[in-house]
Motif scaffolding. Sequence first.
Motif, mmCIF file in Angstrom:
data_model
loop_
_atom_site.group_PDB
_atom_site.id
_atom_site.type_symbol
_atom_site.label_atom_id
_atom_site.label_comp_id
_atom_site.label_asym_id
_atom_site.label_seq_id
_atom_site.Cartn_x
_atom_site.Cartn_y
_atom_site.Cartn_z
ATOM 1 N N LEU A 200 31.677 28.524 -10.559
ATOM 2 C CA LEU A 200 30.786 27.383 -10.417
ATOM 3 C C LEU A 200 29.944 27.262 -11.680
ATOM 4 C CD1 LEU A 200 29.597 27.957 -6.731
ATOM 5 C CD2 LEU A 200 31.493 26.526 -7.546
ATOM 6 N N ILE A 201 30.072 26.114 -12.368
ATOM 7 C CA ILE A 201 29.305 25.848 -13.583
ATOM 8 C C ILE A 201 28.105 24.975 -13.186
ATOM 9 C CG2 ILE A 201 29.349 24.929 -15.923
ATOM 10 C CD1 ILE A 201 31.199 27.261 -15.600
ATOM 11 N N PHE A 202 26.915 25.530 -13.286
ATOM 12 C CA PHE A 202 25.687 24.792 -12.972
ATOM 13 C C PHE A 202 25.168 24.151 -14.260
ATOM 14 C CE2 PHE A 202 26.105 27.811 -9.536
ATOM 15 C CZ PHE A 202 25.640 27.141 -8.421
ATOM 16 N N GLU A 203 24.934 22.841 -14.206
ATOM 17 C CA GLU A 203 24.494 22.094 -15.393
ATOM 18 C C GLU A 203 23.810 20.813 -14.944
ATOM 19 O OE1 GLU A 203 27.895 21.004 -17.675
ATOM 20 O OE2 GLU A 203 28.930 20.061 -15.993
ATOM 21 N N ASP A 204 23.254 20.121 -15.943
ATOM 22 C CA ASP A 204 22.643 18.829 -15.621
ATOM 23 C C ASP A 204 23.690 17.727 -15.708
ATOM 24 O OD1 ASP A 204 22.974 18.170 -18.360
ATOM 25 O OD2 ASP A 204 21.063 19.142 -18.827
ATOM 26 N N TYR A 208 28.565 18.227 -20.531
ATOM 27 C CA TYR A 208 30.039 18.192 -20.422
ATOM 28 C C TYR A 208 30.634 19.590 -20.280
ATOM 29 C CZ TYR A 208 30.233 13.263 -21.814
ATOM 30 O OH TYR A 208 30.098 11.887 -21.852
ATOM 31 N N VAL A 209 29.816 20.637 -20.250
ATOM 32 C CA VAL A 209 30.332 22.003 -20.253
ATOM 33 C C VAL A 209 31.207 22.259 -19.048
ATOM 34 C CG1 VAL A 209 29.699 24.440 -20.182
ATOM 35 C CG2 VAL A 209 28.392 22.852 -21.606
ATOM 36 N N GLY A 210 30.767 21.865 -17.855
ATOM 37 C CA GLY A 210 31.544 22.121 -16.639
ATOM 38 C C GLY A 210 32.912 21.466 -16.692
ATOM 39 N N ARG A 211 32.991 20.210 -17.132
ATOM 40 C CA ARG A 211 34.284 19.522 -17.200
ATOM 41 C C ARG A 211 35.163 20.116 -18.308
ATOM 42 N NH1 ARG A 211 31.353 13.703 -17.197
ATOM 43 N NH2 ARG A 211 29.755 15.061 -18.097
ATOM 44 N N SER A 246 24.922 27.593 -16.602
ATOM 45 C CA SER A 246 25.208 28.977 -16.261
ATOM 46 C C SER A 246 26.421 29.002 -15.348
ATOM 47 C CB SER A 246 24.002 29.638 -15.584
ATOM 48 O OG SER A 246 23.667 28.946 -14.392
ATOM 49 N N CYS A 247 27.063 30.161 -15.238
ATOM 50 C CA CYS A 247 28.315 30.279 -14.473
ATOM 51 C C CYS A 247 28.186 31.409 -13.459
ATOM 52 C CB CYS A 247 29.494 30.533 -15.410
ATOM 53 S SG CYS A 247 31.086 30.675 -14.587
ATOM 54 N N TYR A 248 28.621 31.121 -12.224
ATOM 55 C CA TYR A 248 28.606 32.103 -11.148
ATOM 56 C C TYR A 248 29.999 32.172 -10.521
ATOM 57 C CZ TYR A 248 23.513 32.416 -11.298
ATOM 58 O OH TYR A 248 22.208 32.630 -11.696
ATOM 59 N N LEU A 249 30.380 33.391 -10.154
ATOM 60 C CA LEU A 249 31.653 33.601 -9.461
ATOM 61 C C LEU A 249 31.379 33.683 -7.969
ATOM 62 C CD1 LEU A 249 33.316 36.263 -11.816
ATOM 63 C CD2 LEU A 249 33.682 33.800 -11.787
ATOM 64 N N TYR A 250 32.070 32.816 -7.222
ATOM 65 C CA TYR A 250 31.842 32.702 -5.788
ATOM 66 C C TYR A 250 33.087 33.211 -5.063
ATOM 67 C CZ TYR A 250 29.860 30.634 -1.554
ATOM 68 O OH TYR A 250 29.303 30.446 -0.306
ATOM 69 N N TYR A 251 32.877 34.035 -3.992
ATOM 70 C CA TYR A 251 33.979 34.645 -3.262
ATOM 71 C C TYR A 251 33.851 34.344 -1.776
ATOM 72 C CZ TYR A 251 34.597 37.207 -7.630
ATOM 73 O OH TYR A 251 34.788 37.533 -8.952
ATOM 74 N N PRO A 252 34.945 34.533 -1.013
ATOM 75 C CA PRO A 252 34.871 34.264 0.429
ATOM 76 C C PRO A 252 33.782 35.106 1.093
ATOM 77 C CG PRO A 252 37.151 34.560 -0.260
ATOM 78 C CD PRO A 252 36.293 34.934 -1.421
ATOM 79 N N GLY A 253 33.184 34.515 2.100
ATOM 80 C CA GLY A 253 32.117 35.213 2.812
ATOM 81 C C GLY A 253 30.756 34.985 2.195
ATOM 82 N N GLY A 254 30.675 34.141 1.159
ATOM 83 C CA GLY A 254 29.381 33.843 0.546
ATOM 84 C C GLY A 254 28.949 34.810 -0.521
ATOM 85 N N VAL A 263 26.566 34.157 -24.764
ATOM 86 C CA VAL A 263 25.874 32.880 -24.900
ATOM 87 C C VAL A 263 26.367 31.966 -23.792
ATOM 88 C CG1 VAL A 263 25.367 30.929 -26.420
ATOM 89 C CG2 VAL A 263 25.745 33.206 -27.405
ATOM 90 N N GLU A 264 25.432 31.255 -23.165
ATOM 91 C CA GLU A 264 25.805 30.312 -22.094
ATOM 92 C C GLU A 264 26.351 29.038 -22.733
ATOM 93 O OE1 GLU A 264 25.570 31.138 -18.962
ATOM 94 O OE2 GLU A 264 24.397 32.977 -19.136
ATOM 95 N N ALA A 265 27.641 29.076 -23.076
ATOM 96 C CA ALA A 265 28.284 27.938 -23.735
ATOM 97 C C ALA A 265 29.739 27.879 -23.310
ATOM 98 C CB ALA A 265 28.161 28.055 -25.256
ATOM 99 N N ARG A 266 30.360 26.755 -23.616
ATOM 100 C CA ARG A 266 31.731 26.487 -23.156
ATOM 101 C C ARG A 266 32.722 27.556 -23.607
ATOM 102 N NH1 ARG A 266 35.784 22.883 -26.628
ATOM 103 N NH2 ARG A 266 37.682 23.223 -25.397
ATOM 104 N N THR A 267 32.727 27.885 -24.882
ATOM 105 C CA THR A 267 33.712 28.833 -25.408
ATOM 106 C C THR A 267 33.582 30.190 -24.747
ATOM 107 O OG1 THR A 267 33.671 27.680 -27.536
ATOM 108 C CG2 THR A 267 34.578 29.907 -27.501
#
Length: 816
Positions: A200-204, A208-211, A246-254, A263-267
């Motif tokens: 999950l990419i959280f952004e405003d 364009y980072v998430g896309r 920022s990026c978070y890894l989400y798994y089953p069960g919450g 660095v919080e960036a696309r690359t």
Amino acid sequence: MARRCGRATSRFTGEIQIYPRQAATFAVWLCLCVVFPPVAEAGLYSTSDQVILLTPDNVESVLVNSTAAIVAEFYASWCGHCVAFSPVYKSLARDIKEWKPAVDLAAIDCAAEENRKVCMRFGITGYPTIKFFHAYSKGDSKEQTFKAFPRDVRGLRHKIIDKLEAHEDPWPPACPPLEPTSQAEIDSFFETNNVQHLALIFEDAKSYVGREVTLDLLQFENVAVRRVLNTEEDLVTKLGVTEFPSCYLYYPGGNFTRLNVNVEARTFFSYALQRLPGVVRSGKPPPDSINIHTNNTEEPWRPFNKSRLYMADLESTLHYSLRVELAAHTVIKGDALISFKKYISVLAKYFPGRPVVMNLLRSVNSHLQNQTGDEISYEELREMLDNPAQSPDTALPEGQRWVGCQGSKPYLRRYPCGVWTLFHVLTVQAKNAGGTDPKEVLTAMRNYVHNFFGCRPCAEHFENMARESLVEVSSLSSAVLWLWSRHNRVNNRLAGALSEDPSFPKIQWPSPEMCPACHTVRENGEHRWNDEQVLSFLMSYFSSKSILTDYLDDESQVLAKQREKHEKQQALEAQKCLERKAREALDSMTNPSQPTVQEEEEEEEEGLQDEAVADEEEEGGEGAAAANEMDGNKSEPTPWSKPELEVGRGRRQAHGRPSIVGMRMREPQEDIVDLDSFVNQHYKAKALRVAASSRIKRRTLQRKEEQEPGPVFGLGMELDAGLGMVGLQPIEADFELDVGQQRKRLQKRDLTGQYFVEEAELSHRGRWMSVLSIGFSRLDISLCVILYFLSSMCLLAMYLFFKNRLRLRRAKVALP
């Protein structure tokens, strides 16, 4: 605008910044490219630029009914703005390479005569023009034109994303959803999707980072990326997100965890997600377990440190290059020879090898530099490499022993990896040694690849890169960086190819784990390489001090193996020589030597003519007979000691004028001394071998009765090889044998260089008879009798005529 374009070319992965002091050089190079376009390229782009080259033949299949959206540039190769924009478009193609299933780039040169109708069809009136073609476009579909499009990669990338989001149905099947997700979708995501990781990419809303990350992971399995806006309060609160992006890894069960990046960036997001456990490229098998090979027939796996170099890889590269790759060229000449000499010179100068290897490289280099011919055979080169003279402490280990360049499969990595490693080491060593020519190593490597590298498409791609930007290199440091940036460009092009090792994926190197300081970002969040840190890392990584000597044989073992190899070769050659001599001896016993066509022609040229044999005084005849008999008993000389003097003497005897003393009829009771009986008496063994051949007919040898003493006609060198006799008859000492019959057959010469008279073929022995000690046929006798009769009749007629005439004259005188 020029300055802006100059900055744009330095923003992309693996590129070197173009500083103002290099602007003049770069401008001159661009002008030369326009005025003198390379022969290998039809326009501003080539196949190695990862851009589809449109032609009248493929334009329909690429732009119409395609499963991916197409961004096409219409340009003219003579247009200065098009030339300036081409590096940006090439960098864009490399930047969005992972987006290819959803969107691809194409280009067409409208200046080419064959492409003008295509450009007119799409209404192109100015250059450059960029058009966006939807997926599954029809022939009459209306494409969209990029108006006032940006001249940098980031702006073009965002423009493409906007067009994709506005894409009408049908949607490109490979393109993932780009709209923001919600709490409800996340809760039910794993019920409808079979993936191992959800990022999950959280952004405003303006980011364009998430896309971009979503499209970057398009070709990878077991991972999905969704964009979450900062306005989605439930998810933001649940995960405790405080930074955007920022990026978070989400798994089953919450369950969830934050993705750790420098660095919080696309690359950085894209690289970290592609390296997650279980994430593999689509269509690629998962990495094999490379710790233990259960198949004993395979080469055992050698554990190694990924952050170090190994001398075993460098020596294996030299072995394959010099003993395998160059062996495909039987003769090296012209430009290839010049390139090879430069290649060896650079190796002898900068290769950080062991003493035995360096001694060999210097020896080969010295030999090549002193070589004055315009070509050299590989056999000569192989002799230098194998060191048959056993020069002390000089050897190049044979065989390949890959360590850091070994692959999970026998056909992956290895030599290509070794070549890149060798190139990097040489450029770094040239800088450490304080070389004077910054392009010395790069030019040598370029020419070697162009002339000798086995993968010809690879050589063409490397040549395109060198032709395009090698002019930018102006210092030893820029040479090191140039090779590094082009290596990353190749990694980008080959990522996902069949040649990619799943255990060693093609990445932009060095990774953030190996060199965190090498990666930075600009103010707008774009990735940027820190050239100073990259140079420092390369100088340390490829330094001779960092090369490990694990898995290498000791130098004494290498020399011992070389000596053992030479001893085996010498023994093998000696054995082959003995076997050859044994075969020749056996052939000489079983199959007598037959004269070749060339020998027969030589014998004809020596003069085949009738010879008269003179019989001199009695004492002289006896002496000659004794000499001939001695010659017949002499041992045969060796084949290479041809008695030319004796041959000449034989010719002089044959061409001498015979003196006929007299002729006398042979006594009736005397038998003819036939050549067969002579050979049977004096050369029985040789006659048997000659009779066994296919070219000489067998005849029964008859033993003649003992004859009166007389001269013996030997087969020594005194007899001319061209002299042919049907029968030799013993005559009295005061008579001389006159031979008038031309010989019927060529005489044969054996391997010892002596000449012997071949048996004459006789259909019927009874046809020949002896007259006046000379053999005449019945036809000859008949002709002689007829001629004698005619001459007698002619004389008689003349006698009668003149007698009658004389009688008439006498009668007239007596009249009164």
